[in-house]
Scaffold this motif. Sequence first.
Motif, PDB file in Angstrom:
ATOM      1  N   ALA A  11       0.827  -1.214   0.000  1.00 40.48           N
ATOM      2  CA  ALA A  11       0.000   0.000   0.000  1.00 40.48           C
ATOM      3  C   ALA A  11       0.859   1.262   0.000  1.00 40.48           C
ATOM      4  O   ALA A  11       0.640   2.188  -0.805  1.00 40.48           O
ATOM      5  CB  ALA A  11      -0.935  -0.014   1.207  1.00 40.48           C
ATOM      6  N   LEU A  12       1.849   1.313   0.892  1.00 37.63           N
ATOM      7  CA  LEU A  12       2.702   2.503   0.989  1.00 37.63           C
ATOM      8  C   LEU A  12       3.571   2.672  -0.256  1.00 37.63           C
ATOM      9  O   LEU A  12       3.767   3.795  -0.734  1.00 37.63           O
ATOM     10  CB  LEU A  12       3.592   2.407   2.236  1.00 37.63           C
ATOM     11  CG  LEU A  12       2.874   2.526   3.578  1.00 37.63           C
ATOM     12  CD1 LEU A  12       3.847   2.268   4.725  1.00 37.63           C
ATOM     13  CD2 LEU A  12       2.227   3.896   3.730  1.00 37.63           C
ATOM     14  N   SER A  13       4.061   1.578  -0.803  1.00 36.15           N
ATOM     15  CA  SER A  13       4.894   1.653  -2.008  1.00 36.15           C
ATOM     16  C   SER A  13       4.093   2.205  -3.177  1.00 36.15           C
ATOM     17  O   SER A  13       4.581   3.053  -3.930  1.00 36.15           O
ATOM     18  CB  SER A  13       5.437   0.264  -2.380  1.00 36.15           C
ATOM     19  OG  SER A  13       6.280  -0.231  -1.380  1.00 36.15           O
ATOM     20  N   LEU A  14       2.870   1.720  -3.321  1.00 34.17           N
ATOM     21  CA  LEU A  14       2.022   2.208  -4.413  1.00 34.17           C
ATOM     22  C   LEU A  14       1.698   3.688  -4.234  1.00 34.17           C
ATOM     23  O   LEU A  14       1.766   4.470  -5.195  1.00 34.17           O
ATOM     24  CB  LEU A  14       0.742   1.378  -4.465  1.00 34.17           C
ATOM     25  CG  LEU A  14      -0.166   1.577  -5.684  1.00 34.17           C
ATOM     26  CD1 LEU A  14       0.584   1.307  -6.977  1.00 34.17           C
ATOM     27  CD2 LEU A  14      -1.394   0.691  -5.584  1.00 34.17           C
ATOM     28  N   LEU A  15       1.387   4.090  -3.009  1.00 28.11           N
ATOM     29  CA  LEU A  15       1.075   5.497  -2.729  1.00 28.11           C
ATOM     30  C   LEU A  15       2.280   6.390  -3.001  1.00 28.11           C
ATOM     31  O   LEU A  15       2.164   7.428  -3.673  1.00 28.11           O
ATOM     32  CB  LEU A  15       0.626   5.639  -1.276  1.00 28.11           C
ATOM     33  CG  LEU A  15       0.319   7.063  -0.800  1.00 28.11           C
ATOM     34  CD1 LEU A  15      -0.822   7.664  -1.609  1.00 28.11           C
ATOM     35  CD2 LEU A  15      -0.010   7.077   0.689  1.00 28.11           C
ATOM     36  N   ILE A  16       3.456   5.998  -2.506  1.00 29.23           N
ATOM     37  CA  ILE A  16       4.668   6.805  -2.708  1.00 29.23           C
ATOM     38  C   ILE A  16       5.025   6.881  -4.185  1.00 29.23           C
ATOM     39  O   ILE A  16       5.401   7.956  -4.696  1.00 29.23           O
ATOM     40  CB  ILE A  16       5.845   6.211  -1.899  1.00 29.23           C
ATOM     41  CG1 ILE A  16       5.581   6.350  -0.397  1.00 29.23           C
ATOM     42  CG2 ILE A  16       7.159   6.900  -2.264  1.00 29.23           C
ATOM     43  CD1 ILE A  16       6.537   5.567   0.477  1.00 29.23           C
ATOM     44  N   THR A  17       4.902   5.760  -4.899  1.00 30.80           N
ATOM     45  CA  THR A  17       5.231   5.745  -6.328  1.00 30.80           C
ATOM     46  C   THR A  17       4.304   6.662  -7.113  1.00 30.80           C
ATOM     47  O   THR A  17       4.744   7.371  -8.028  1.00 30.80           O
ATOM     48  CB  THR A  17       5.142   4.309  -6.881  1.00 30.80           C
ATOM     49  OG1 THR A  17       5.959   3.448  -6.099  1.00 30.80           O
ATOM     50  CG2 THR A  17       5.604   4.266  -8.323  1.00 30.80           C
ATOM     51  N   ILE A  18       3.017   6.654  -6.767  1.00 34.49           N
ATOM     52  CA  ILE A  18       2.063   7.546  -7.447  1.00 34.49           C
ATOM     53  C   ILE A  18       2.427   9.005  -7.200  1.00 34.49           C
ATOM     54  O   ILE A  18       2.396   9.839  -8.129  1.00 34.49           O
ATOM     55  CB  ILE A  18       0.621   7.243  -6.979  1.00 34.49           C
ATOM     56  CG1 ILE A  18       0.168   5.884  -7.520  1.00 34.49           C
ATOM     57  CG2 ILE A  18      -0.342   8.344  -7.436  1.00 34.49           C
ATOM     58  CD1 ILE A  18      -1.149   5.397  -6.945  1.00 34.49           C
ATOM     59  N   LEU A  19       2.800   9.339  -5.960  1.00 39.02           N
ATOM     60  CA  LEU A  19       3.205  10.715  -5.649  1.00 39.02           C
ATOM     61  C   LEU A  19       4.457  11.111  -6.429  1.00 39.02           C
ATOM     62  O   LEU A  19       4.544  12.234  -6.951  1.00 39.02           O
ATOM     63  CB  LEU A  19       3.464  10.858  -4.142  1.00 39.02           C
ATOM     64  CG  LEU A  19       2.236  10.757  -3.226  1.00 39.02           C
ATOM     65  CD1 LEU A  19       2.658  10.777  -1.762  1.00 39.02           C
ATOM     66  CD2 LEU A  19       1.260  11.900  -3.517  1.00 39.02           C
ATOM     67  N   LEU A  20       5.407  10.189  -6.533  1.00 30.50           N
ATOM     68  CA  LEU A  20       6.628  10.460  -7.301  1.00 30.50           C
ATOM     69  C   LEU A  20       6.309  10.634  -8.785  1.00 30.50           C
ATOM     70  O   LEU A  20       6.904  11.479  -9.465  1.00 30.50           O
ATOM     71  CB  LEU A  20       7.639   9.328  -7.115  1.00 30.50           C
ATOM     72  CG  LEU A  20       8.244   9.167  -5.717  1.00 30.50           C
ATOM     73  CD1 LEU A  20       9.096   7.906  -5.652  1.00 30.50           C
ATOM     74  CD2 LEU A  20       9.091  10.381  -5.340  1.00 30.50           C
ATOM     75  N   TRP A  21       5.391   9.838  -9.281  1.00 29.43           N
ATOM     76  CA  TRP A  21       5.003   9.925 -10.695  1.00 29.43           C
ATOM     77  C   TRP A  21       4.283  11.247 -10.992  1.00 29.43           C
ATOM     78  O   TRP A  21       4.479  11.844 -12.045  1.00 29.43           O
ATOM     79  CB  TRP A  21       4.104   8.745 -11.044  1.00 29.43           C
ATOM     80  CG  TRP A  21       3.612   8.760 -12.459  1.00 29.43           C
ATOM     81  CD1 TRP A  21       4.297   8.410 -13.590  1.00 29.43           C
ATOM     82  CD2 TRP A  21       2.308   9.153 -12.887  1.00 29.43           C
ATOM     83  NE1 TRP A  21       3.503   8.565 -14.695  1.00 29.43           N
ATOM     84  CE2 TRP A  21       2.266   9.015 -14.293  1.00 29.43           C
ATOM     85  CE3 TRP A  21       1.165   9.597 -12.231  1.00 29.43           C
ATOM     86  CZ2 TRP A  21       1.133   9.311 -15.053  1.00 29.43           C
ATOM     87  CZ3 TRP A  21       0.034   9.895 -12.974  1.00 29.43           C
ATOM     88  CH2 TRP A  21       0.024   9.744 -14.367  1.00 29.43           C
TER      89      TRP A  21
END
Length: 267
Positions: A92-102
């Motif tokens: 969950a956190l990895s997906l959220l952080i990756t979306i923010l980075l994207w």
Amino acid sequence: MNHDSLSAAQIAYLKSYRFHKIKILLYRTGILLLFLALWEISARMKWIDDFIFSSPSKLFLCFYHMTKENSLFWHIGITLFETLVSFFLVMALSLLITILLWYSKSLTETLDPYLVVLNSLPKSALAPLLIVWLGANYKTIILTGVSVAIFGTVLNLYTGFHEVDDEKIKLIQTLGGTKSHQLFKVILPANLANLISLMKSNIGLCLVGVIIGEFIAAKCGLGYLIIYGSQVFKLDWVILSIFILCLIAMALYACIRILEKKYLKQG
């Protein structure tokens, strides 16, 4: 599948494929049984010291006694709970952080070197600090499990986000689509296979991280049993715990494989 609609060649192929799967299963089972038999014989013939290396029969008795005392499944449940919580937090956190980075190129350029450094850092070095900061409790163990997998997952996911076909992104932009449309219509669907692949590796990494945490901070769990058993020379506990960890890892991986097969069928 209706066999009446298949050609003779297709039916022969399916039979051959089933035979091959059964053969591989028999080979795997045979190797395991041969290993256990040689282990037991070596211990009984005193080729190896059964106090140090134990034996299948001694492990079975150890399993029986610990089950009878209602202690073993408690330790298994604790380790399994901590592993699953760590795993779901990582994804969950990895997906959220990756979306923010994207979404933010500036944020990516700012955090990129830190993510690389944190991913390279030996996670076992963080565990003692986490104990000092958070105390010796299940939160520390879960956080240790999360720290083992999260940074590599973010980097892999971010790479996958940027490997999506540019033509599809341009098409959405041409049609007046927003960043959110790009994310939900193209980016995420294109990375489902990558997400499942990361889940397969992360379930094992989270288990490793949890065991590292239990080595240092736990009063229960399979990691605690391994450390305590080695300290009091109850090596049956140690080897049984390791064996159970192997079974847990196989079972969790098999669950992700089932999810992957369902996804491939839908695809």
